[in-house]
Enzyme design. Structure first.
Site, PDB file in Angstrom:
ATOM      1  CB  ALA A 139       4.183   3.520  -4.159  1.00  0.00           C
ATOM      2  CB  VAL A 154      11.448  10.410   3.519  1.00  0.00           C
ATOM      3  CG1 VAL A 154      11.934   9.998   4.453  1.00  0.00           C
ATOM      4  CG2 VAL A 154      11.462   9.803   1.958  1.00  0.00           C
ATOM      5  CB  THR A 179      11.799  13.636  -8.069  1.00  0.00           C
ATOM      6  OG1 THR A 179      12.936  12.656  -7.941  1.00  0.00           O
ATOM      7  CG2 THR A 179      11.911  14.519  -9.025  1.00  0.00           C
ATOM      8  N   GLY A 217       1.058  -1.154  -0.276  1.00  0.00           N
ATOM      9  CA  GLY A 217      -0.629   0.233   0.074  1.00  0.00           C
ATOM     10  C   GLY A 217       1.004   1.711   0.294  1.00  0.00           C
ATOM     11  CB  SER A 272       0.516  -6.125   6.575  1.00  0.00           C
ATOM     12  OG  SER A 272       0.295  -6.396   7.713  1.00  0.00           O
ATOM     13  CB  ILE A 291       5.113  11.512  -4.892  1.00  0.00           C
ATOM     14  CG1 ILE A 291       4.699  11.072  -3.213  1.00  0.00           C
ATOM     15  CG2 ILE A 291       3.751  12.315  -5.466  1.00  0.00           C
ATOM     16  CD1 ILE A 291       4.258  12.107  -2.798  1.00  0.00           C
ATOM     17  CG  LEU A 342      10.599   3.108  -1.790  1.00  0.00           C
ATOM     18  CD1 LEU A 342      10.644   3.417  -0.205  1.00  0.00           C
ATOM     19  CD2 LEU A 342      12.344   4.595  -2.185  1.00  0.00           C
ATOM     20  N   GLY A 400      13.949  14.123 -25.026  1.00  0.00           N
ATOM     21  CA  GLY A 400      12.555  13.593 -25.071  1.00  0.00           C
ATOM     22  C   GLY A 400      11.320  15.019 -24.239  1.00  0.00           C
ATOM     23  CE  LYS A 438       9.389  21.466  -3.466  1.00  0.00           C
ATOM     24  NZ  LYS A 438       9.264  20.300  -3.766  1.00  0.00           N
TER      25      LYS A 438
END
Length: 508
Positions: free
Chosen positions: A22, A53, A348, A19, A45, A350, A337, A435, A84
């Site tokens: 991500a 973080v 970067t 969960g 779980s 998220i 991760l 690109g 921000k």
């Protein structure tokens, strides 16, 4: 027991393992765009914690939230969020130095020539700090002002913004959104993963024996990388020779007042530390290279630099910078991760989840998995990660600090791709975006200039203005930036009026 669906579609049954931010970003987005018949299950779980973080973002997160139909004010209230306008880098060229990587545009280009070439022609190289006087976002950030002011159609404000927020609260918000759209959450820990005769993942087995099969699996298991790493053994491309920081300590602190609309990235002798202002607290962290700093020294350095009392104990994170060689292998796609790690120097983390989801939807499989499409997904993902990696390396390479860690960073050769980009900019201020890479010209220009890479010349076409025309043009862009910032309310006032978080969440 969850029997395998009889549908012929390869992705008729999607299983998200893990969960956190991500997993729930993926669940919410897939539920929004996939056919209603697609079955989406998320297994997580409560006993497994999340890293949490990644609380600072870049402007693309606004598009993701809009795509899901999340109201901005509601989202900020639910996550104790703030606005921000950029990142302030402090001390990267020595103690007392600083510059802003602000979002939005720098001045206004004329014809084929970006604004910074006119600024260079007008003497900008002799006064690098003057660049930010032509940026509305920078002027607003440093005055702690904010409102979503787009300006006129013929004269846009130049503002762009992202958010700071509590990542765990964001995941909870997305969970509510996804479950309302039909996503099924299963509580439990994975005991084993079974593969079919072709080597693809067939099903996962929970500790209680419950089995969940699927056609497509999404690995959101964090650093463990249960599916992509432990099960499929996809190699990890280690980039620690280029980005050697391997530890971070994170701790919550008291709320800042006033609330600045920017993240702070403050260099120290063996790395850098972050400060992320939320409505209910300040997120603090210290990233460092363990060859140059012990954990105890890092904790002392972090706690002594807080703007108030810590509201908990520092939490240690160990990591290796790099990424899986492929993030889509067979019927498994890794996000977050599980796909890799780049330190959050430019916020970067998220975004890479978001872009991975968008790319997956672009290449969503039909009746069968197509190797050519999987290869395209992996090729585009690698290019994006490498471009961001180079942008982060730039901050370390172009430093002017005296400590051994920093002198080492200056001496280590950079990738050829970055060396060519620096040389091109140093010559006549030119930049070429490759690109669909994330960071565009305004970002690279600010970091180059901010860290002492000043071009020797400017674009020849910028000489088309007379001296008087140039003075008038530069004066106009300065006045525009000042006027936009000046008409905005304070950041605190805007939050209080439009998206104040519930008082009871303070210091939660």
């Amino acid at each position: 027991m969850d029997a395998r669906p009889t549908t012929d579609r390869i992705a008729g049954k999607v299983v998200i393992v893990g969960g956190g931010t991500a997993g729930w970003m993926a669940a919410a987005a897939l539920a929004r765009f996939l056919p209603a018949a697609t079955r989406i299950t998320l297994i997580e779980s409560d006993a497994i914690g999340t890293v949490g973080v990644g609380e600072a973002t870049i402007p693309g997160i606004r598009l993701f939230n809009q795509m899901l139909g999340l109201d901005e004010a509601e989202f900020l209230r639910a996550t104790n969020g703030s606005f921000k306008l950029g990142i302030r880098f402090e001390g990267w060229s020595g103690e007392g130095s600083g510059y802003l990587h602000a979002f939005g545009s720098i001045g206004r280009g004329l014809g084929l020539v970006p604004f910074h070439h006119y600024w260079l022609r007008g003497g900008g190289a002799a006064n690098p700090a003057s660049l930010w006087g032509h940026m509305a976002s920078a002027q607003a950030a440093m005055a702690s002002r904010f409102a979503p002011d787009p300006g006129r159609p013929d004269l846009p404000s130049g503002l762009a913004w992202a958010y700071h927020f509590d990542a765990s609260l964001y995941a909870a918000l997305l969970r509510r959104h996804a479950e309302a759209a039909g996503v099924v959450r299963v509580e439990g820990r994975i005991a084993s993963v079974a593969r079919d005769a072709g080597g693809r993942i067939d099903h996962v087995v929970l500790e209680g024996g419950e089995t969940h099969a699927g056609e497509l699996f999404i690995d959101c298991t964090g650093f463990r990388a249960l599916l992509i790493g432990e099960t499929l053994a996809e190699p990890f491309d280690d980039w620690s020779d280029l980005l050697p920081c391997d530890r971070a300590l994170a701790v919550a602190g008291e709320r800042a007042a006033p609330l600045p609309p920017y993240t702070r990235a403050i260099a120290h002798g063996a790395g850098w530390r972050w400060r992320i202002p939320l409505q209910h607290r300040t997120g603090n962290g210290l990233v460092y290279d363990s060859r140059y700093l012990s954990e105890d020294e890092a904790a002392d350095r972090l706690l002594s630099a807080l703007n108030g009392e810590a509201t908990g104990e520092p939490r240690l994170l160990r990591f290796t910078t790099g990424r899986r060689a492929r993030t889509w292998v067979g019927n498994c796609v890794a996000l977050g991760l599980a796909a890799g790690f780049l330190e959050p120097l430019e916020s970067t983390s998220i975004h890479l989840i978001q872009s991975g989801i968008a790319r997956l939807l672009d290449y969503w499989p039909g009746q069968t998995l197509q190797p050519v499409e999987i290869d395209a997904y992996n090729r585009e993902t690698e290019a994006e990660w490498r471009a961001i990696r180079d942008f982060l390396i730039l901050h370390y390479h172009a430093n002017a600090r005296p400590e051994p860690f920093w002198t080492e960073r200056r001496a280590v050769p950079v990738p050829d791709s970055l060396a060519a980009r620096i040389a091109l900019f140093r010559s006549h201020g030119r930049f070429r975006r490759e690109g669909d890479e994330l960071f565009a010209e305004p970002a690279w220009v600010q970091v180059m200039i901010g860290q002492g890479i000043v071009p020797a010349g400017h674009h020849a076409l910028a000489d088309g203005l007379s001296a008087d025309e140039l003075d008038d043009f530069l004066s106009l862009t300065r006045r525009h930036a000042a006027q936009v910032a000046g008409r905005l309310p304070t950041h605190d006032a805007f939050l209080a009026a439009h998206c104040a978080a519930p008082v009871q969440k303070a210091f939660a």
